[in-house]
Design a protein around this motif. Structure first.
Motif: not given
Length: 154
Positions: A74-79, A85-86
């Motif tokens: 998920x953090x890679x998707x956010x980047x 923010x998540x």
């Protein structure tokens, strides 16, 4: 600077509790990505395509919402979305204890902040797992899932 949030989940199905969280985060963000991801430990009831289409039907008139599939962390998707923010919803303290550990790990991995909102009390009993069980037994879930007819069982 645009304020971008990601609301990730498998959304099997996307409940009125999920809607409640997204709708309350809406005024705070320029864009919210609803990332429909796969969890390797889950067996899904509804197809990925119908889950995405279902959520798109709910937010068809909301230009700040983008609904799409994602894979991986998920953090890679956010980047990839330049999200700061998540976004997560909490029903109870059990959710908080689980989500807190994930939030701390995401902060360490990618410096992504997680924002929590409590689901409104009248929706805090909703759970995708329970709703799937009702649907499997041919129960009526229309009170818990908007536009239920969009969903296709695998």
């Amino acid at each position: 600077m645009k304020i971008i949030g990601v609301f990730p989940g498998s959304f099997d199905p996307f409940t009125k509790g999920h809607e409640n969280i997204v709708n309350r985060f809406l005024p705070l963000f320029d864009t919210i990505y609803i990332g429909v991801g796969g969890n390797t430990s889950k067996k899904y009831m509804y197809t990925l395509e119908s889950r995405i289409q279902h959520i798109k039907s709910i937010y068809a008139k909301e230009p700040t919402i983008v609904v799409e599939e994602y894979e991986g962390l998920t953090v890679d998707y956010c980047k990839s979305k330049k999200a700061q923010y998540l976004l997560r919803g909490l029903r109870n303290t059990t959710d908080f204890n689980y989500e807190k550990s994930i939030a701390l790990m995401n902060k360490e991995l990618a410096n992504i902040e997680t924002l929590f909102l409590m689901t409104d009390a009248e929706l805090s009993h909703l759970s995708s797992t329970i709703i799937r069980e009702i649907a499997k037994s041919n129960g009526d879930i229309t009170a818990f899932v908007t536009n239920y007819s969009e969903l296709i069982i695998q």
